[in-house]
Design a protein around this motif. Structure first.
Motif, PDB file in Angstrom:
ATOM      1  N   LEU A   1      23.706 -18.568   7.046  1.00  0.00           N
ATOM      2  CA  LEU A   1      24.228 -18.027   6.040  1.00  0.00           C
ATOM      3  C   LEU A   1      23.034 -18.016   5.144  1.00  0.00           C
ATOM      4  CD1 LEU A   1      27.201 -16.363   5.002  1.00  0.00           C
ATOM      5  CD2 LEU A   1      26.988 -18.825   4.276  1.00  0.00           C
ATOM      6  N   LEU A   2      22.985 -16.645   4.623  1.00  0.00           N
ATOM      7  CA  LEU A   2      22.048 -16.273   3.231  1.00  0.00           C
ATOM      8  C   LEU A   2      22.654 -16.161   1.662  1.00  0.00           C
ATOM      9  CD1 LEU A   2      19.764 -14.113   4.996  1.00  0.00           C
ATOM     10  CD2 LEU A   2      19.247 -16.665   5.100  1.00  0.00           C
ATOM     11  N   LEU A   3      22.646 -16.776   1.041  1.00  0.00           N
ATOM     12  CA  LEU A   3      23.608 -16.036  -0.526  1.00  0.00           C
ATOM     13  C   LEU A   3      22.338 -14.931  -0.481  1.00  0.00           C
ATOM     14  CD1 LEU A   3      25.636 -17.115  -1.954  1.00  0.00           C
ATOM     15  CD2 LEU A   3      23.822 -17.959  -3.604  1.00  0.00           C
ATOM     16  N   VAL A   4      23.306 -14.119  -1.198  1.00  0.00           N
ATOM     17  CA  VAL A   4      22.772 -13.110  -1.287  1.00  0.00           C
ATOM     18  C   VAL A   4      23.286 -12.041  -3.283  1.00  0.00           C
ATOM     19  CG1 VAL A   4      21.428 -12.386   0.534  1.00  0.00           C
ATOM     20  CG2 VAL A   4      24.095 -11.517   0.405  1.00  0.00           C
ATOM     21  N   SER A   5      22.889 -11.191  -3.737  1.00  0.00           N
ATOM     22  CA  SER A   5      23.777 -11.061  -4.635  1.00  0.00           C
ATOM     23  C   SER A   5      23.001  -9.225  -4.849  1.00  0.00           C
ATOM     24  CB  SER A   5      23.245 -10.891  -5.492  1.00  0.00           C
ATOM     25  OG  SER A   5      21.623 -11.421  -6.073  1.00  0.00           O
ATOM     26  N   HIS A   6      23.692  -8.297  -5.649  1.00  0.00           N
ATOM     27  CA  HIS A   6      23.104  -7.332  -6.018  1.00  0.00           C
ATOM     28  C   HIS A   6      21.855  -6.926  -7.177  1.00  0.00           C
ATOM     29  CE1 HIS A   6      27.660  -5.294  -5.356  1.00  0.00           C
ATOM     30  NE2 HIS A   6      27.035  -5.851  -4.113  1.00  0.00           N
ATOM     31  N   ARG A   7      21.505  -8.123  -6.627  1.00  0.00           N
ATOM     32  CA  ARG A   7      20.511  -8.100  -8.391  1.00  0.00           C
ATOM     33  C   ARG A   7      19.110  -7.229  -7.627  1.00  0.00           C
ATOM     34  NH1 ARG A   7      14.911 -10.726  -7.340  1.00  0.00           N
ATOM     35  NH2 ARG A   7      16.766 -12.093  -5.695  1.00  0.00           N
ATOM     36  N   ILE A   8      18.906  -6.214  -8.550  1.00  0.00           N
ATOM     37  CA  ILE A   8      17.428  -5.156  -8.663  1.00  0.00           C
ATOM     38  C   ILE A   8      16.524  -5.781  -8.436  1.00  0.00           C
ATOM     39  CG2 ILE A   8      16.669  -3.079  -9.350  1.00  0.00           C
ATOM     40  CD1 ILE A   8      19.210  -3.322  -8.487  1.00  0.00           C
ATOM     41  N   THR A   9      15.404  -5.442  -7.527  1.00  0.00           N
ATOM     42  CA  THR A   9      14.717  -6.038  -6.905  1.00  0.00           C
ATOM     43  C   THR A   9      13.418  -5.002  -6.565  1.00  0.00           C
ATOM     44  OG1 THR A   9      12.765  -7.234  -5.852  1.00  0.00           O
ATOM     45  CG2 THR A   9      15.293  -7.067  -5.408  1.00  0.00           C
ATOM     46  N   GLN A  10      12.418  -5.132  -5.564  1.00  0.00           N
ATOM     47  CA  GLN A  10      11.620  -3.956  -4.879  1.00  0.00           C
ATOM     48  C   GLN A  10      12.172  -4.679  -3.549  1.00  0.00           C
ATOM     49  OE1 GLN A  10       7.339  -4.091  -5.541  1.00  0.00           O
ATOM     50  NE2 GLN A  10       8.003  -2.449  -7.524  1.00  0.00           N
ATOM     51  N   ARG A  11      12.521  -5.862  -2.829  1.00  0.00           N
ATOM     52  CA  ARG A  11      12.533  -6.462  -1.194  1.00  0.00           C
ATOM     53  C   ARG A  11      13.679  -6.834  -1.538  1.00  0.00           C
ATOM     54  NH1 ARG A  11       7.745  -8.345  -3.916  1.00  0.00           N
ATOM     55  NH2 ARG A  11       6.445  -7.694  -2.873  1.00  0.00           N
ATOM     56  N   TYR A  12      14.685  -5.632  -0.512  1.00  0.00           N
ATOM     57  CA  TYR A  12      15.748  -5.949   0.479  1.00  0.00           C
ATOM     58  C   TYR A  12      15.785  -6.645   1.497  1.00  0.00           C
ATOM     59  CZ  TYR A  12      17.237  -3.741  -4.011  1.00  0.00           C
ATOM     60  OH  TYR A  12      17.069  -3.092  -5.369  1.00  0.00           O
ATOM     61  N   LEU A  13      17.087  -7.717   1.824  1.00  0.00           N
ATOM     62  CA  LEU A  13      17.711  -7.393   2.975  1.00  0.00           C
ATOM     63  C   LEU A  13      18.101  -6.527   3.351  1.00  0.00           C
ATOM     64  CD1 LEU A  13      17.989 -12.087   3.229  1.00  0.00           C
ATOM     65  CD2 LEU A  13      15.993  -9.902   3.629  1.00  0.00           C
ATOM     66  N   ILE A  14      18.646  -6.475   4.975  1.00  0.00           N
ATOM     67  CA  ILE A  14      19.056  -5.148   5.106  1.00  0.00           C
ATOM     68  C   ILE A  14      20.444  -5.426   5.729  1.00  0.00           C
ATOM     69  CG2 ILE A  14      19.917  -2.685   6.470  1.00  0.00           C
ATOM     70  CD1 ILE A  14      16.527  -2.415   6.105  1.00  0.00           C
ATOM     71  N   PHE A  15      21.803  -5.211   5.665  1.00  0.00           N
ATOM     72  CA  PHE A  15      23.087  -6.078   6.459  1.00  0.00           C
ATOM     73  C   PHE A  15      23.823  -5.104   6.892  1.00  0.00           C
ATOM     74  CE2 PHE A  15      21.896  -9.174   3.215  1.00  0.00           C
ATOM     75  CZ  PHE A  15      22.141 -10.489   3.567  1.00  0.00           C
ATOM     76  N   ASP A  16      24.242  -4.997   8.167  1.00  0.00           N
ATOM     77  CA  ASP A  16      25.433  -3.505   9.008  1.00  0.00           C
ATOM     78  C   ASP A  16      26.789  -3.967   7.951  1.00  0.00           C
ATOM     79  OD1 ASP A  16      26.873  -6.253   9.739  1.00  0.00           O
ATOM     80  OD2 ASP A  16      26.018  -5.703  11.841  1.00  0.00           O
ATOM     81  N   LYS A  17      27.413  -3.504   8.603  1.00  0.00           N
ATOM     82  CA  LYS A  17      29.076  -3.682   7.541  1.00  0.00           C
ATOM     83  C   LYS A  17      29.450  -4.665   7.408  1.00  0.00           C
ATOM     84  CE  LYS A  17      29.798   1.012   8.410  1.00  0.00           C
ATOM     85  NZ  LYS A  17      31.288   2.521   8.540  1.00  0.00           N
ATOM     86  N   ARG A  18      29.209  -5.420   9.040  1.00  0.00           N
ATOM     87  CA  ARG A  18      29.497  -7.500   8.958  1.00  0.00           C
ATOM     88  C   ARG A  18      28.856  -7.895   8.089  1.00  0.00           C
ATOM     89  NH1 ARG A  18      28.866  -8.618  14.293  1.00  0.00           N
ATOM     90  NH2 ARG A  18      29.809 -11.061  13.342  1.00  0.00           N
ATOM     91  N   MET A  19      28.156  -7.779   7.027  1.00  0.00           N
ATOM     92  CA  MET A  19      27.103  -7.692   6.131  1.00  0.00           C
ATOM     93  C   MET A  19      26.184  -8.893   7.515  1.00  0.00           C
ATOM     94  SD  MET A  19      26.722  -7.577   3.632  1.00  0.00           S
ATOM     95  CE  MET A  19      25.647  -9.436   2.528  1.00  0.00           C
ATOM     96  N   ARG A  20      26.045  -8.602   8.881  1.00  0.00           N
ATOM     97  CA  ARG A  20      24.816  -9.398   9.230  1.00  0.00           C
ATOM     98  C   ARG A  20      23.448  -8.458   9.346  1.00  0.00           C
ATOM     99  NH1 ARG A  20      25.472  -9.723  16.116  1.00  0.00           N
ATOM    100  NH2 ARG A  20      23.249 -10.705  16.652  1.00  0.00           N
ATOM    101  N   LEU A  21      23.047  -9.950   9.282  1.00  0.00           N
ATOM    102  CA  LEU A  21      21.553  -9.193   8.626  1.00  0.00           C
ATOM    103  C   LEU A  21      20.902  -8.181   9.853  1.00  0.00           C
ATOM    104  CD1 LEU A  21      18.832  -9.879   7.022  1.00  0.00           C
ATOM    105  CD2 LEU A  21      17.595 -11.562   8.596  1.00  0.00           C
ATOM    106  N   ALA A  22      20.204  -7.604   9.920  1.00  0.00           N
ATOM    107  CA  ALA A  22      19.582  -6.634  10.395  1.00  0.00           C
ATOM    108  C   ALA A  22      18.239  -5.293  10.091  1.00  0.00           C
ATOM    109  CB  ALA A  22      20.330  -4.741   9.813  1.00  0.00           C
ATOM    110  N   GLY A  23      17.339  -6.371   9.145  1.00  0.00           N
ATOM    111  CA  GLY A  23      16.823  -6.196   8.701  1.00  0.00           C
ATOM    112  C   GLY A  23      15.785  -6.338   7.480  1.00  0.00           C
ATOM    113  N   TRP A  24      14.726  -6.052   7.377  1.00  0.00           N
ATOM    114  CA  TRP A  24      13.999  -5.941   6.051  1.00  0.00           C
ATOM    115  C   TRP A  24      13.276  -4.460   4.946  1.00  0.00           C
ATOM    116  CZ3 TRP A  24       9.294  -5.383   4.294  1.00  0.00           C
ATOM    117  CH2 TRP A  24       8.892  -5.887   2.787  1.00  0.00           C
ATOM    118  N   THR A  25      13.728  -4.156   3.908  1.00  0.00           N
ATOM    119  CA  THR A  25      12.401  -3.100   3.412  1.00  0.00           C
ATOM    120  C   THR A  25      11.575  -3.785   2.444  1.00  0.00           C
ATOM    121  OG1 THR A  25      12.487  -1.108   2.628  1.00  0.00           O
ATOM    122  CG2 THR A  25      14.908  -2.137   2.723  1.00  0.00           C
ATOM    123  N   ASN A  26      10.658  -2.929   1.871  1.00  0.00           N
ATOM    124  CA  ASN A  26       9.972  -2.009   0.574  1.00  0.00           C
ATOM    125  C   ASN A  26      10.600  -1.340   0.228  1.00  0.00           C
ATOM    126  OD1 ASN A  26       8.580  -2.753  -1.759  1.00  0.00           O
ATOM    127  ND2 ASN A  26       7.032  -4.441  -1.512  1.00  0.00           N
TER     128      ASN A  26
END
Length: 266
Positions: free
Chosen positions: A130-155
């Motif tokens: 379980l990863l604690l995440v937020s809407h914080r603005i940055t350049q690097r994000y984790l990508i989640f699907d609609k179930r909030m399951r991790l699907a990837g990462w993007t810069n």
């Protein structure tokens, strides 16, 4: 609760302070970062703690030996070789209770997170991580699907996308505006540096062939077959004490949250 604090980093962005001390012992609000995180974790109910060390390792071990925080603290020694975050968990794995989840916390993160609540949610969930995440603005994000399951990462600055899913790798993400975090049926969220691994996830990390690897690379390579989920904290207040120009923000955060201590206390 058992926890691991990542304290082995070189702290290059905090030079020249880290030319003579580890980042973990840089002081904010009257005490070292390490002490702040330890006290926050003990207040959350932590009874077993692992701290990894590398840069000026002896200073950290001396500090822990001369200060009583009322909790069992074990040291995972990476003096000979810095193992990165994934390798750090792998090295520390034998020090954990193998039947309990492990909350991992970066030493340079100050936040308003209810760590006891987050650990409890992770323990009760079916997620491997379980990863604690937020809407914080940055350049690097984790990508989640609609179930909030991790699907990837993007810069979003470079357009780079990492994912085990070909459909995700074909997408192009742009930086979301405040409060906007859904693109292409995916949720973009910023990682907080706080996460909980189930016992089975710790075992999977321990089974990795490499000894040096980032834990996020492990998550990204395994998210197609492991249940790695995000928990969104919409009111997150977080200071990443990674650069000299963040020290004042860290001081202000600690003062405003009532965590400053006197010299006598530390």
């Amino acid at each position: 609760m058992q926890t691991m604090i990542f304290a082995a980093g070189l702290g290059t962005r905090l030079k020249p302070l880290t030319d003579t001390m580890p980042k973990a012992l840089v002081r904010v609000g009257g005490m070292p970062l390490l002490a702040y995180v330890i006290r926050k974790l003990t207040k959350a109910g932590c009874s077993r703690m692992v701290v990894n060390v590398h840069h000026f390792a002896d200073q950290i071990t001396d500090y822990l030996e001369t200060h009583d925080f009322g909790v069992k603290i074990l040291v995972s020694d990476e003096t000979e070789r810095l193992l990165d975050t994934g390798g750090g968990i792998k090295r520390a794995a034998p020090l954990f209770d193998r039947y309990q989840p492990v909350l991992v916390h970066n030493v340079d993160i100050l936040s308003n997170v209810d760590l006891a609540g987050f650990y409890r949610h992770a323990s009760m969930s079916e997620a491997d991580v379980l990863l604690l995440v937020s809407h914080r603005i940055t350049q690097r994000y984790l990508i989640f699907d609609k179930r909030m399951r991790l699907a990837g990462w993007t810069n979003v600055a470079t357009g780079e996308v990492k994912s085990p899913h070909q459909a995700i790798r074909r997408l192009h993400f742009v930086s979301p505006e405040v409060g906007t975090y859904c693109q292409n049926n995916c949720f973009l969220c910023a990682f907080s540096g706080i996460h909980v691994l189930s016992p089975s996830a710790v075992q999977a990390v321990e089974a990795e062939q490499d000894d040096v690897f980032p834990i996020m690379d492990f998550y990204l390579s395994h998210c197609g077959r492991m249940e790695i989920h995000g928990e969104l904290k919409t009111d997150l207040q977080l200071v990443d004490v990674g650069k000299l120009n963040t020290l004042q923000a860290a001081e202000d955060f600690i003062v405003n949250s009532g965590h400053q201590v006197s010299r006598a206390e530390d």
